[in-house]
Design a protein around this motif. Structure first.
Motif, PDB file in Angstrom:
ATOM      1  N   GLY A  15       0.783  -1.229   0.000  1.00 44.49           N
ATOM      2  CA  GLY A  15       0.000   0.000   0.000  1.00 44.49           C
ATOM      3  C   GLY A  15       0.813   1.276   0.000  1.00 44.49           C
ATOM      4  N   ILE A  16       2.158   1.199   0.024  1.00 43.38           N
ATOM      5  CA  ILE A  16       2.973   2.419   0.066  1.00 43.38           C
ATOM      6  C   ILE A  16       3.876   2.510  -1.162  1.00 43.38           C
ATOM      7  CG2 ILE A  16       4.754   3.674   1.335  1.00 43.38           C
ATOM      8  CD1 ILE A  16       3.623   2.603   3.896  1.00 43.38           C
ATOM      9  N   TRP A  17       4.719   1.521  -1.412  1.00 41.53           N
ATOM     10  CA  TRP A  17       5.589   1.602  -2.586  1.00 41.53           C
ATOM     11  C   TRP A  17       5.872   0.208  -3.119  1.00 41.53           C
ATOM     12  CZ3 TRP A  17       8.814   2.715   1.917  1.00 41.53           C
ATOM     13  CH2 TRP A  17       9.794   1.761   2.149  1.00 41.53           C
ATOM     14  N   ASN A  18       6.287   0.200  -4.393  1.00 39.06           N
ATOM     15  CA  ASN A  18       6.712  -1.014  -5.077  1.00 39.06           C
ATOM     16  C   ASN A  18       7.737  -0.606  -6.132  1.00 39.06           C
ATOM     17  OD1 ASN A  18       7.045  -3.509  -6.190  1.00 39.06           O
ATOM     18  ND2 ASN A  18       4.944  -3.757  -6.925  1.00 39.06           N
ATOM     19  N   ILE A  44      36.979  -2.870 -28.916  1.00 41.02           N
ATOM     20  CA  ILE A  44      36.500  -2.589 -27.563  1.00 41.02           C
ATOM     21  C   ILE A  44      34.994  -2.397 -27.640  1.00 41.02           C
ATOM     22  CG2 ILE A  44      36.575  -1.010 -25.606  1.00 41.02           C
ATOM     23  CD1 ILE A  44      39.413  -0.323 -26.335  1.00 41.02           C
ATOM     24  N   TYR A  45      34.279  -3.183 -26.845  1.00 39.74           N
ATOM     25  CA  TYR A  45      32.816  -3.110 -26.861  1.00 39.74           C
ATOM     26  C   TYR A  45      32.313  -3.045 -25.430  1.00 39.74           C
ATOM     27  CZ  TYR A  45      27.925  -4.456 -27.398  1.00 39.74           C
ATOM     28  OH  TYR A  45      26.560  -4.483 -27.337  1.00 39.74           O
ATOM     29  N   ALA A  46      31.319  -2.174 -25.201  1.00 39.35           N
ATOM     30  CA  ALA A  46      30.720  -2.035 -23.875  1.00 39.35           C
ATOM     31  C   ALA A  46      29.240  -1.756 -24.041  1.00 39.35           C
ATOM     32  CB  ALA A  46      31.384  -0.916 -23.087  1.00 39.35           C
ATOM     33  N   MET A  47      28.427  -2.362 -23.146  1.00 35.81           N
ATOM     34  CA  MET A  47      26.975  -2.194 -23.191  1.00 35.81           C
ATOM     35  C   MET A  47      26.446  -2.052 -21.767  1.00 35.81           C
ATOM     36  SD  MET A  47      23.868  -3.893 -22.618  1.00 35.81           S
ATOM     37  CE  MET A  47      24.281  -5.615 -22.661  1.00 35.81           C
ATOM     38  N   TRP A  48      25.545  -1.108 -21.565  1.00 41.63           N
ATOM     39  CA  TRP A  48      24.943  -0.860 -20.260  1.00 41.63           C
ATOM     40  C   TRP A  48      23.445  -0.668 -20.434  1.00 41.63           C
ATOM     41  CZ3 TRP A  48      22.739   3.948 -18.609  1.00 41.63           C
ATOM     42  CH2 TRP A  48      22.325   3.939 -17.263  1.00 41.63           C
ATOM     43  N   GLU A  49      22.658  -1.369 -19.605  1.00 41.65           N
ATOM     44  CA  GLU A  49      21.198  -1.261 -19.629  1.00 41.65           C
ATOM     45  C   GLU A  49      20.709  -0.992 -18.212  1.00 41.65           C
ATOM     46  OE1 GLU A  49      19.697  -4.860 -21.241  1.00 41.65           O
ATOM     47  OE2 GLU A  49      19.972  -4.242 -23.329  1.00 41.65           O
ATOM     48  N   HIS A  50      19.690  -0.166 -18.122  1.00 38.48           N
ATOM     49  CA  HIS A  50      19.127   0.219 -16.833  1.00 38.48           C
ATOM     50  C   HIS A  50      17.612   0.363 -16.996  1.00 38.48           C
ATOM     51  CE1 HIS A  50      18.342   2.484 -13.144  1.00 38.48           C
ATOM     52  NE2 HIS A  50      17.697   3.368 -13.891  1.00 38.48           N
ATOM     53  N   SER A  51      16.872  -0.212 -16.035  1.00 35.77           N
ATOM     54  CA  SER A  51      15.410  -0.081 -16.074  1.00 35.77           C
ATOM     55  C   SER A  51      14.879  -0.034 -14.650  1.00 35.77           C
ATOM     56  CB  SER A  51      14.769  -1.247 -16.835  1.00 35.77           C
ATOM     57  OG  SER A  51      15.018  -2.477 -16.164  1.00 35.77           O
ATOM     58  N   VAL A  52      13.847   0.781 -14.448  1.00 41.01           N
ATOM     59  CA  VAL A  52      13.232   0.965 -13.132  1.00 41.01           C
ATOM     60  C   VAL A  52      11.724   1.016 -13.324  1.00 41.01           C
ATOM     61  CG1 VAL A  52      12.995   2.456 -11.115  1.00 41.01           C
ATOM     62  CG2 VAL A  52      15.214   2.218 -12.215  1.00 41.01           C
ATOM     63  N   LYS A  53      11.019   0.270 -12.478  1.00 43.79           N
ATOM     64  CA  LYS A  53       9.563   0.360 -12.382  1.00 43.79           C
ATOM     65  C   LYS A  53       9.220   0.742 -10.955  1.00 43.79           C
ATOM     66  CE  LYS A  53       8.551  -3.125 -15.909  1.00 43.79           C
ATOM     67  NZ  LYS A  53       7.852  -4.415 -16.193  1.00 43.79           N
ATOM     68  N   SER A  54       8.403   1.752 -10.793  1.00 38.76           N
ATOM     69  CA  SER A  54       8.125   2.256  -9.449  1.00 38.76           C
ATOM     70  C   SER A  54       6.657   2.603  -9.295  1.00 38.76           C
ATOM     71  CB  SER A  54       8.979   3.493  -9.153  1.00 38.76           C
ATOM     72  OG  SER A  54       8.671   4.546 -10.040  1.00 38.76           O
ATOM     73  N   HIS A  55       6.205   2.440  -8.065  1.00 41.94           N
ATOM     74  CA  HIS A  55       4.862   2.869  -7.675  1.00 41.94           C
ATOM     75  C   HIS A  55       4.952   3.367  -6.241  1.00 41.94           C
ATOM     76  CE1 HIS A  55       0.505   3.022  -7.228  1.00 41.94           C
ATOM     77  NE2 HIS A  55       0.664   2.413  -6.049  1.00 41.94           N
ATOM     78  N   LEU A  56       4.542   4.596  -6.024  1.00 49.64           N
ATOM     79  CA  LEU A  56       4.673   5.233  -4.717  1.00 49.64           C
ATOM     80  C   LEU A  56       3.363   5.917  -4.356  1.00 49.64           C
ATOM     81  CD1 LEU A  56       6.437   6.114  -2.304  1.00 49.64           C
ATOM     82  CD2 LEU A  56       7.135   8.109  -3.660  1.00 49.64           C
ATOM     83  N   GLN A  57       2.877   5.639  -3.145  1.00 54.71           N
ATOM     84  CA  GLN A  57       1.674   6.288  -2.624  1.00 54.71           C
ATOM     85  C   GLN A  57       1.847   6.472  -1.115  1.00 54.71           C
ATOM     86  OE1 GLN A  57      -1.973   4.278  -3.500  1.00 54.71           O
ATOM     87  NE2 GLN A  57      -3.278   5.975  -2.798  1.00 54.71           N
ATOM     88  N   PRO A  58       2.592   7.526  -0.707  1.00 57.66           N
ATOM     89  CA  PRO A  58       2.854   7.711   0.719  1.00 57.66           C
ATOM     90  C   PRO A  58       1.594   8.055   1.512  1.00 57.66           C
ATOM     91  CG  PRO A  58       3.652   9.578  -0.546  1.00 57.66           C
ATOM     92  CD  PRO A  58       3.232   8.548  -1.543  1.00 57.66           C
ATOM     93  N   TYR A  59       0.627   8.741   0.876  1.00 56.74           N
ATOM     94  CA  TYR A  59      -0.641   9.012   1.550  1.00 56.74           C
ATOM     95  C   TYR A  59      -1.751   9.032   0.503  1.00 56.74           C
ATOM     96  CZ  TYR A  59       0.998  13.704   0.229  1.00 56.74           C
ATOM     97  OH  TYR A  59       1.507  14.761  -0.442  1.00 56.74           O
TER      98      TYR A  59
END
Length: 822
Positions: free
Chosen positions: A446-449, A465-480
């Protein structure tokens, strides 16, 4: 109370011992006597202490439950003993060099001693005789010129005791007014008694120096004979004996026992034991440890440790062994904690074994459970970590993984979390690869995920020279209740580098929706691609909100034909709010004034699109400037500077390249003409650095080609270095290290530590492949003519479309300009 102590210490041929004994008794019966304290007024205050009646310190303070009885006693016993060992260690001492030095120089020392002896005796004799002659001469002269003097002292009577003293005299020497020759003592008479002391004449001997006689034996004084001792070539040190320590403390409340020992027998063993016995069970424990060092057939160290308590248990076992052919190591540790609100289990294992291939592995497992009804909180989870290392002469790899899980409640609200990570690295003579993965999540009901993912991968070779970077975020926030937000964010970046080529890409995508600001989509993309002929850079942006959209793009490119610069932008959204904007002058809304009903309606999205393009078309014609090159059968000649009356040549003498067997022959560097051979062969040689393996370089044929001007291009030399192989010879790790004149034998050191011999470690022969390399060196400069430059700008919308084109072109005989607007 009673108190007694006893201290003793003993040292003999067999052992050294110290003993301490202390004991005592006490009766605390007075603490059980009830106390009565009347009410009292504190001075200088208005405070009054309450009265206390029948207060027992023994019962009210809890001493009765802790001490049980008022009769207390204690007994302390400490004993330390060292049992001597009859064996001895022999250490060789090179006294032969010292003996040889003394024997070679003993004759010169004897001669030097005799010279010093004769000179000292001669000086003493001469000085003494001169002093005696001067003294005799002085006495004779004074005796002839000076008469003897005599001092007279009259007689007198001592009052009170009535003692009569007769006169006495002192005769002095004629040559000294201080030294007496003869003294006449007085006589004493005591009246009324028969006591009488007569007078005496004391004659002192004359002052003169005797004749000096030097003993004949003194003239024969010499150094003692030196004899070499053949038996004192070793120093003996006693071997370590057995050390024991005993400690005990006893009372009616607590009992402590501790025993420790270090024993030198066939193995070296260390043992430790400690225990306690207390009224509270939580403070009772047993701790025991043993460590054993075995020196037979190698070296082995084994250690065991254990702890037991009502709430804590633990154990540790480890083994390290060195033999002539192998080395092994292992360790295991376990721990348990069990309390009313917290429980934990820990296990750790570590192993290492180089039998088939050197490898090390480690694992850690942790499980815990926390439950507190008073705090309305629980937590249960586990953590697992694993690590492995492998290595051979041809490669090295490492892998690591971590997993963690937690679930529980806080104030009756459920929460959970996970964490997983993996990392690996691989390295050999041709390439290096590495990757990292990370995943994590956190959730409170009920507050965050929140969920997070991270990936990284990289590879490096001699040509790429090869480099790879991946970033992903899923968020759900309901403090009140009145605020909430949720969204997704993703990013990706790649980079690739190789000779003459570079490629990079960056992408960012996101959307965020909350009760304050709604952003359904947010995207960014950046790309870069470049090589020796084509270069291109692009940027794109896309943002969507609840009232409209915004898109932008930018592109910059360059190729052999043209160079472009493009910018585009687009804005879209609903314009229905224009119906509510009333212009007082026209008494109409802005929507009606613009006649938007003709082209659209309020339900459709409106847009505004603008583009700008700037293009430069290159001209293949121009002015070439190049260095003259003369091509022969086997070489190219570039004419140089002609110097009048000066020697334009430089002679390079023969020299040897350090740490190699390569010898550079003498050659003449002539500045009047530079010679470039079509095929240049290098001599094979070997690089030999101290304490390092030998590296062999083969013969390499470097090819050179000349590209003549075609279609107004710039001429250049194309140099090709073919693929070749470096050979690293077989190498055996040394067992003897030398620094200057000092040599350290590692085998002897290992044998002194334990009965083992260092293994022979041989690194096999390796071959490293060097890839082919090709590069160009221009021999001229090309100044192109102006080509064509065009610019375009456009705007489009449902109401208005406009386009402007401006151009400037260089034709063969004139310059052309153009302007177009629609």
């Amino acid at each position: 109370y009673k108190y007694n102590q006893n201290f003793s210490a003993t040292n003999n041929e067999n052992h050294i011992e110290a003993h301490v004994l202390i004991n005592g008794d006490a009766n605390l019966y007075f603490l059980d006597i009830p106390l009565t304290i009347p009410e009292m007024n504190l001075p200088y205050t208005t405070l009054t202490t309450p009265s206390v009646k029948d207060f027992s310190i023994w019962e009210e303070t809890g001493l009765k439950e802790f001490l049980k009885t008022t009769k207390q006693s204690f007994d302390l016993n400490v004993k330390i003993q060292y049992k001597k060992n009859k064996d001895k260690h022999s250490i060789a001492v090179p006294l032969g060099v010292f003996y040889k030095f003394i024997s070679q120089n003993v004759d010169s020392l004897d001669s030097y001693f005799e010279n010093v002896r004769d000179n000292v005796l001669d000086f003493l004799t001469t000085s003494y005789n001169k002093t005696k002659i001067k003294l005799d001469k002085y006495k004779a002269e004074k005796s002839l010129n000076t008469l003897p003097r005599t001092f007279q002292n009259p007689g007198y009577t001592i009052s009170v005791i009535k003692i009569e003293v007769s006169p006495f005299s002192v005769e002095m020497l004629p040559f000294s007014p201080v030294i007496p020759k003869a003294i006449s003592t007085p006589s004493f008479i005591i009246p009324g008694s028969d006591f009488y002391m007569p007078s005496y004449m004391l004659v002192l001997p004359s002052l003169e120096l005797p004749e000096l006689h030097i003993p004949r034996n003194l003239l024969k004084l010499s150094l003692p004979d030196f004899k070499e001792l053949s038996s004192v070539n070793n120093i003996f040190i006693p071997a370590m004996g057995n050390i024991t320590y005993d400690f005990s403390f006893k009372s009616s409340v607590i009992t402590l026992n501790t025993n420790a020992g270090l024993y030198n027998q066939s193995d070296i063993v260390a043992h430790f034991f400690s225990s306690s016995s207390l009224v509270p069970d939580a403070l009772q424990y047993k701790l025991e440890g043993t460590s054993r060092l075995t020196r037979k057939r190698g070296l082995k160290l084994a250690t065991a440790l254990s702890l037991s308590n009502k709430f804590v248990e633990g154990s540790h076992d480890s083994t390290i062994s060195f033999t002539k052919k192998n080395m092994e190591a292992s360790a295991t540790t376990t721990a348990k904690v069990h309390t009313p609100v917290f429980r934990m289990n820990l296990k750790q294992e570590l192993t290492g074994n180089p039998k088939s291939k050197p490898s090390v592995s480690s694992s850690i497992e942790l499980k815990y459970d926390f439950n507190s009804p008073k705090l309305l909180s629980t937590a249960k989870g586990e953590i697992e970590h694993r690590l492995s290392l492998e290595s051979l002469t041809s490669y090295f790899s490492t892998e690591s993984s971590t997993k963690a899980v937690i679930k529980g409640t806080v104030l009756s609200r459920e929460y959970s979390g996970t964490l997983a990570s993996e990392a690996s690295t691989y390295l050999n003579s041709k390439a290096t690869r590495s990757s990292v993965k990370l995943q994590g999540s956190s959730k409170v009901d009920g507050i965050w995920n929140v969920e997070v993912k991270e990936n990284f991968a990289g590879e490096t070779t001699l040509l790429r020279i090869y480099a790879m970077w991946e970033h992903s975020v899923k968020s759900h926030l309901q403090p009140y209740r009145h605020f909430s937000t949720h969204g997704e964010h993703a990013s990706k970046a790649t980079l690739e580098l190789s000779p003459g080529v570079i490629s990079a890409l960056i992408q960012i995508r996101a959307h965020e929706i909350n009760s304050v600001l709604e952003i359904p989509h947010f995207g960014q993309e950046v790309a870069l691609n470049a090589n020796t002929k084509n270069q291109k850079f692009t940027w794109k942006s896309d943002v969507k909100v609840h009232f409209g959209t915004l898109q932008n793009s930018l592109q910059l490119s360059n190729d052999p034909k043209e160079t472009r610069f493009d910018i585009a932008g687009s804005l879209g959204g609903h314009l229905s709010f224009l119906r509510f904007i009333i212009l007082p002058v026209y008494d109409k809304s802005l929507w009606d004034l613009l006649k938007l009903d003709v082209t659209t309606n309020s339900q459709k999205r409106q847009y505004l699109h603008a583009t700008t393009a700037l293009v430069y078309t290159k001209n293949p014609k121009g002015y070439p400037l190049s260095i003259p090159v003369q091509e022969l059968t086997d070489k190219f000649i570039i004419p140089g500077l002609k110097l009048n009356h000066l020697n334009s040549g430089l002679v390079i003498p023969t020299f040897q390249v350090p740490f190699t067997d390569l010898q550079i022959p003498a050659y003449n560097l002539n500045f009047n003409g530079i010679k470039i051979y079509k095929t240049l062969s290098t001599s094979p040689f070997a690089l030999n650095l101290p304490t390092l393996p030998k590296i062999k370089f083969p013969q390499v044929d470097v090819l050179t080609q000349y590209s003549k001007p075609e279609d107004s291009s710039v001429p250049f030399f194309e140099i090709t270095v073919p693929e070749f192989q470096l050979t690293i010879s077989q190498f055996t790790l040394p067992k003897r290290l030398s620094v200057g004149n000092a040599v350290l034998d590692l085998n002897k050191v290992a044998h002194m530590i334990g009965d083992l011999e260092l293994p022979t470690i041989t690194v096999p022969e390796k071959v490293i492949e060097i890839p082919s390399l090709k590069f160009s060196v221009p021999t001229g400069l090309f100044i192109p003519l102006f080509g064509a430059l065009t610019a375009r700008f456009g705007v489009s919308s449902p109401l208005y479309n406009a386009t402007w084109n401006v151009g400037l072109r260089n034709n063969a005989d004139h310059i052309e300009t153009s302007l177009d607007s629609t």
